[in-house]
Design an enzyme around this catalytic site. Sequence first.
Site, PDB file in Angstrom:
ATOM      1  CB  SER A  36      -1.237   0.060   1.250  1.00  0.00           C
ATOM      2  OG  SER A  36      -0.263   0.272   2.371  1.00  0.00           O
ATOM      3  N   GLY A  73      -2.693  -4.199   1.450  1.00  0.00           N
ATOM      4  CA  GLY A  73      -2.033  -5.321   1.509  1.00  0.00           C
ATOM      5  C   GLY A  73      -1.270  -6.847   1.649  1.00  0.00           C
ATOM      6  CG  ASN A 104       0.920  -4.871   4.545  1.00  0.00           C
ATOM      7  OD1 ASN A 104       0.410  -4.392   5.405  1.00  0.00           O
ATOM      8  ND2 ASN A 104       0.914  -4.766   3.464  1.00  0.00           N
ATOM      9  CG  ASP A 185      -4.523   4.618   8.187  1.00  0.00           C
ATOM     10  OD1 ASP A 185      -3.826   6.121   7.799  1.00  0.00           O
ATOM     11  OD2 ASP A 185      -4.234   3.782   6.640  1.00  0.00           O
ATOM     12  CG  HIS A 188      -1.857   3.747   4.557  1.00  0.00           C
ATOM     13  ND1 HIS A 188      -3.151   3.003   5.063  1.00  0.00           N
ATOM     14  CD2 HIS A 188      -1.100   2.410   3.520  1.00  0.00           C
ATOM     15  CE1 HIS A 188      -3.390   1.656   4.849  1.00  0.00           C
ATOM     16  NE2 HIS A 188      -2.131   1.388   4.234  1.00  0.00           N
TER      17      HIS A 188
END
Length: 212
Positions: A36, A73, A104, A185, A188
């Site tokens: 991502s 992801g 991840n 979040d 990011h």
Amino acid sequence: MAVQLLLAAFLLGAIPAAAQTPASKQAPLVWAFGDSLTAGYGLPPAQGFPVRLQAALRRSGVAATVRNGGIAGDTSAQGRARLAWGLRGLGRRPDLVIVELGANDMLRGMPPSATEKNLDLILRELKRRDIPVLFVGMRAAPNLGATYRRAFETLYPRLAQRHRVPLYPFFLEGVAGNQALFQADGRHPNARGVEIIVKRILPAVRNALRKR
């Protein structure tokens, strides 16, 4: 008459090579292969890492095209699984692959040894295809503990040394720890954060392209 003499001289090789116009060279192709973070999660495409890196390269005099190879992801195992078809989808051999994977794996608490194995196989395959690489490292979250953090963070320089590829130690350098540079979040980067990432990594990308 002058034009005829010039043409004759050119055909006979009388004009020095330096005075002849070289054939145009294909613009470099960079593939940002990752998760991502390279995909520009949560941002319009125009504000994502690939587009902003391409713009920065062109401003610096490198007429490169940067293609997005990030999938939100993705773990290192998923990146490894899609490497071959991703390369085919580019249409030609890239001049540089930026490998940015592992975040991840870390967030899911996967064993660093598994991450290292997957990244090792990715680097081996790119080396087999004679494709230059800029390898990008990641840091572990503090809550995972010192043992995990040491095992995870040391795998990147170890692999870079093993495969003799340049290492950019931390993708989020200059951004991590500053929540004003992240989206809601907290994971990011926002548009300002991406610009800082691009500014920091640009010299490493330029150097890797020069050595190809």
